[in-house]
Structures are given as structure tokens and as C-alpha cells.
Design a protein around this motif. Structure first.
Motif, mmCIF file in Angstrom:
data_model
loop_
_atom_site.group_PDB
_atom_site.id
_atom_site.type_symbol
_atom_site.label_atom_id
_atom_site.label_comp_id
_atom_site.label_asym_id
_atom_site.label_seq_id
_atom_site.Cartn_x
_atom_site.Cartn_y
_atom_site.Cartn_z
ATOM 1 N N ASN A 31 0.803 -1.229 0.000
ATOM 2 C CA ASN A 31 0.000 0.000 0.000
ATOM 3 C C ASN A 31 0.833 1.275 0.000
ATOM 4 N N HIS A 33 1.945 3.175 -2.178
ATOM 5 C CA HIS A 33 1.499 4.218 -3.109
ATOM 6 C C HIS A 33 0.349 5.043 -2.544
ATOM 7 N N ARG A 34 -0.265 4.608 -1.432
ATOM 8 C CA ARG A 34 -1.400 5.314 -0.834
ATOM 9 C C ARG A 34 -0.967 6.314 0.238
ATOM 10 N N ALA A 36 -0.352 9.339 0.475
ATOM 11 C CA ALA A 36 -0.970 10.663 0.524
ATOM 12 C C ALA A 36 -2.471 10.600 0.768
ATOM 13 N N GLU A 37 -3.007 9.408 1.085
ATOM 14 C CA GLU A 37 -4.424 9.254 1.393
ATOM 15 C C GLU A 37 -4.614 9.201 2.911
ATOM 16 N N LEU A 38 -5.582 9.913 3.409
ATOM 17 C CA LEU A 38 -5.837 9.917 4.846
ATOM 18 C C LEU A 38 -6.178 8.519 5.353
ATOM 19 N N ASP A 39 -6.899 7.752 4.542
ATOM 20 C CA ASP A 39 -7.288 6.407 4.950
ATOM 21 C C ASP A 39 -6.083 5.500 5.175
ATOM 22 N N TYR A 40 -5.005 5.747 4.454
ATOM 23 C CA TYR A 40 -3.792 4.947 4.671
ATOM 24 C C TYR A 40 -3.360 5.066 6.130
ATOM 25 N N TRP A 41 -3.330 6.286 6.650
ATOM 26 C CA TRP A 41 -2.811 6.534 7.995
ATOM 27 C C TRP A 41 -3.782 6.078 9.075
#
Length: 475
Positions: A31, A33-34, A36-41
Motif C-alpha cells: 500500500n 502508493h497510498r 498521501a491518502e488519509l485512509d492509509y494513515w
């Protein structure tokens, strides 16, 4: 019988694609590549919180890796720490979905003024209820200096002298500007803060002039936990004065213990106790339910590891891959017209092939283990009991499999052995997790405490002087 020493367990992270395990981000299910997504964190935070981790440590840089091959192209192709978003901004999102997880975040003392940073860290300490720490760095990339208007890097030791004053300003703001009971929130009289309990700091130093008062009221820890990564003489002296947890390592047990002992001695020189500093190493752990499963995972990671990424990350001023593998490093440097002093870590007498093999495998040192949960737990216990390690920054090979594997397979085994807190343990501040309940604030023997209650604001501490720091006329 003494209780078993517990492990302080961090996941090592960075808000980018390729942090320290280069070439692995395209692996199936990864993951990275994610980032910059809030859901990643928030998803990651849930895995760590539920999986028994104490914290997530967020690295950072403020420049591009543009030394290798004379530009940033290799680093950009690899996703090597660029693009890279601001790590301070992902902490509130992770804190909102957790109650126990701590956060260590990197910020440089060299280029940005201290007053605004003091505000940001106090804000984070409030929003996390005291679960934040600061990794103090001085920045090492030439491109970082260029980004802030300098012709070149500030000399290494001078950066630490600058950092010493920077922290002095922060301690005055965090510890000395407000009394603990300054906020009274008196609804009847319409008084929120008692002005008699807030003061200017009036710092006038060699590099900074800051009046204060601090613009944020006292947070749970006041001063966040002070982390540092170092091994140089200047860094060791600085750590002895300031650091509460140091990221260090060594290729052997003896090298690690020697590094730790020098920092303990530095702490004592600065009026602290030898156990006032905890030691955390970056560790590689590849775990499987069987030895075969662990070996297969490790083989996959090795096969996809990027040598270009490693070389660019090392800011190597010579491209060894452009030379025959059978000539010596010394001969390659001569042909490239690169002075050996610029690469003191390269073995001149070895062949280029040997040097490249060493560089590509140099992260698999003392603090690496691959195997079943029992094998991994046995090795971690040796790190704790024989080496004297206090914690690890778990290196990620795959997001989120590295964290999930550790949480599902290793954490239960470590808990059985008393090496990690039991599931559902009470939340507390980050400093309490490191030093025990009731230790949310820096101890009285730490240099930050000298400003409590507004004491010594007009009596500046003697600056840390490091031999050979030199001067920088352009700064």
C-alpha cells in the motif's frame, strides 16, 4: 525475581513511497502508493493500536537526494523519499482513531524558526493527550540547504550548536512561559487565563531573538519526548544533554554497547543519570508461521530490492555500477576523479563488486531476524537482555503486511514472555510508556526543567560548544 524487561515497539514510517526498503513498493498488495491518502494513515493506526505497538515513528527530509549521478533523477524514479508529505499533519488523523498509540515525528532545527514549531508541537501534544515525541534532526542533504537560501550545508558540528540554542528557546516556551495553573476558566468572572501566571521569555541568543510568551497553554507533557538519531561525537554530546531516546545501532553487539555507553557517559557529564536515555535500534523482522514461509518472504524482498535506490539514498558521489566489478574501489574513484575522503565508508582495497554487495546487504546487521514467531521472540529477547536494547523501530518491507505479521505472530509470543504490555493496557503519555507511570514531564535533572515556573529565563544556559564547528558566513 525481576520482571522481564519490556520492549518499546515502534513501526518505522515515512510519508512517501520508498522510505528505507527500496524497490519493494510494486509488490502485490503493498500500500505504499497510498501514502498521501488519509485512509492509509487511519488504517495503519488501527493495525498498530490493536496489534500491541507502542508507537509509530515518522521520518522526514526537507530536500531531494540529488548527489548520486549528479541529480535527483534516480531518486525520483525510485520514489525515494520524494514525493514526501509533511508528517506532522498525519498525526491528528491517527490520534483520532487511537487511544494508546504514540507518535514520534521528525523536524529539523536548522532552517525554520523555533516559535512556530513550539506552537505546532504543543498543539500535537494536546490533540494526542500527551502521546507525541520529537525526533531532533539538523538536516544533512545539500538540497535542503539550497531550499532555504543557502549556498551549501551548514557544517555538521555547527548545526548541533545551532540546535542547542533552538532547544533552549523551546524549553523556555514549553516549560517556563506558562504556569500549570494559568488557565482558570472562571465563568463567573469571565477570566480564562490568569495573566500573572504567564510570562515573556525574552530570549536573546546568538541566532534567535524570541520574546514570547508561548501562544499555547501547557500540554500534558509540556516538552514532548526528545528523540535523536546519532553516532557522531557532536551528536553524542548533544544527546547527553537533551535526548531521552536515541536511535542507534551497530553491526555487532559490542559496537552497539560501545555506542550506548558513550551516550550514557555524556548524560552523566550533563548532570543526568545513565539510565535517563533509552536506546532504540532499527530492526528488520521477517516472520512466518513456518521457517519455509519466512524464508520465502525474505527471498522475495531480496529479489526485488533496488540497488539504485540504496545508492541514491546513500548520496554516493560516484556511480560504482558504471565500472567493472573486478577493479578496486580505489581505481574506480581515480577514474571518476572522486577523492577518497568523500567516501570514507567505502573499502578502497576491495573490488567494486564486493563493495556493491556489501552496500546492498549492509542493513542486515545485528538487529535482523527471519523465522518463526519463536525464533523471532528468542532473538528479540537477546537484543533486550544481552545487548541492552530498549526498543526497536520495525523496518517495513511491505505495507501493511510487515506490521500485521508482527502484530499477529510475534506480539502474542512476546506478551506470553512478559516482554510487551497485556492487551487493553491503560493509555498514558508517551513518556510514561518509556519511563513508567507518573513520568509525563521531563525529570528535574533534565536541562529543560531549569525554566519551570519562569526560573532562569534571564539567566541563559551556557551554550553547547563543540570543537571544530567552524563558522558559516552565508547563514
Amino acid at each position: 525475581m525481576a520482571e522481564p524487561k519490556q520492549l518499546f515497539l515502534n513501526l518505522f514510517e515515512m510519508a512517501c513511497v520508498s522510505h528505507i526498503t527500496h524497490g519493494l513498493w510494486p509488490l502485490p498488495g503493498n500500500n505504499r502508493h497510498r501514502f498521501a491518502e488519509l485512509d492509509y494513515w487511519t488504517e495503519l493506526a488501527g493495525i498498530l493500536e490493536n496489534g500491541g505497538f507502542d508507537g509509530v515513528f515518522l521520518a522526514d527530509v526537507i530536500g531531494a537526494y540529488d548527489v548520486f549521478r549528479g541529480g535527483p533523477e534516480t531518486a525520483l524514479r525510485e520514489g525515494l523519499q520524494s514525493p514526501n508529505i509533511d508528517p506532522l499533519l498525519v498525526i491528528p488523523a491517527m490520534a483520532a482513531v487511537t487511544k494508546r498509540l504514540g507518535f514520534g515525528v521528525t523536524f529539523s532545527t536548522t532552517y525554520e524558526p523555533p516559535f512556530a514549531f513550539a506552537r505546532r508541537m504543543s498543539t500535537l501534544d494536546h490533540l494526542t493527550k500527551g502521546r507525541v515525541g520529537w525526533n531532533v534532526v539538523t538536516s544533512y542533504l545539500p538540497n535542503a540547504a539550497h531550499n532555504f537560501g543557502l549556498d551549501g550545508e551548514v557544517p555538521h558540528d555547527l548545526r548541533y550548536e545551532y540546535a542547542d540554542e533552538y532547544l533552549d528557546v523551546l524549553y523556555k516556551l514549553w516549560e517556563g512561559s506558562w504556569d500549570d495553573d494559568a488557565v482558570i476558566a472562571d465563568r463567573e468572572r469571565g477570566i480564562y487565563t490568569d495573566p500573572a501566571k504567564v510570562r515573556y521569555i525574552d530570549h536573546v541568543g546568538e541566532r534567535h531573538r524570541v520574546s514570547g510568551p508561548h501562544i499555547v497553554h501547557p500540554s500534558p507533557q509540556r516538552t514532548p519526548v526528545i528523540f535523536q538519531a546519532t553516532g557522531s561525537p557532536a551528536g553524542i554530546e548533544f544527546a547527553g544533554r537533551h535526548a531521552e531516546a536515541v536511535f542507534t545501532g551497530g553491526r555487532t553487539s559490542e559496537e552497539f554497547r560501545r555506542n550506548a555507553d558513550t551516550m550514557r557517559e555524556a548524560a552523566v557529564r550533563h548532570g543526568r543519570r545513565s539510565d535517563d536515555i533509552k536506546f532504540i535500534a532499527m530492526a528488520g523482522v521477517v516472520v512466518g508461521r513456518t521457517e519455509e514461509e519466512a524464508a520465502d518472504k525474505w527471498r522475495l524482498y531480496q529479489q526485488h530490492s533496488s540497488l539504485d535506490g540504496i545508492l541514491a539514498h546513500s548520496s554516493l558521489p560516484v556511480d560504482l555500477t558504471a565500472f567493472p566489478r573486478d577493479i578496486t574501489v580505489a581505481e574506480a574513484l581515480r577514474r571518476a576523479e572522486v577523492a577518497p575522503e568523500r567516501v570514507p565508508f567505502l573499502p578502497l582495497e576491495r573490488t567494486v563488486g564486493q563493495a556493491l554487495d556489501f552496500i546492498s546487504g549492509s542493513r542486515d546487521d545485528r538487529f535482523f531476524v527471519a523465522g518463526t514467531p519463536t525464533v523471532v521472540a528468542d532473538e528479540i529477547e537477546r537484543w533486550l537482555d544481552e545487548d541492552g536494547l530498549d526498543g526497536i523501530n520495525l523496518r517495513q518491507y511491505h505495507s501493511f503486511d510487515t506490521a500485521r505479521d508482527f502484530a499477529e505472530l510475534v506480539v502474542p509470543e512476546l506478551r506470553k514472555r512478559g516482554r510487551l504490555p497485556e492487551e487493553g493496557s491503560q493509555p498514558g503519555t508517551l513518556r510514561e510508556r518509556l519511563f513508567g507511570a507518573g513520568n509525563s514531564r521531563v525529570p528535574d535533572r533534565h536541562i529543560a526543567s531549569r525554566y519551570r515556573g519562569g526560573a532562569n529565563l534571564a539567566n541563559p544556559v551556557e551554550p553547547l560548544r563543540l570543537a571544530g564547528a567552524g563558522n558559516v558566513a552565508s547563514f
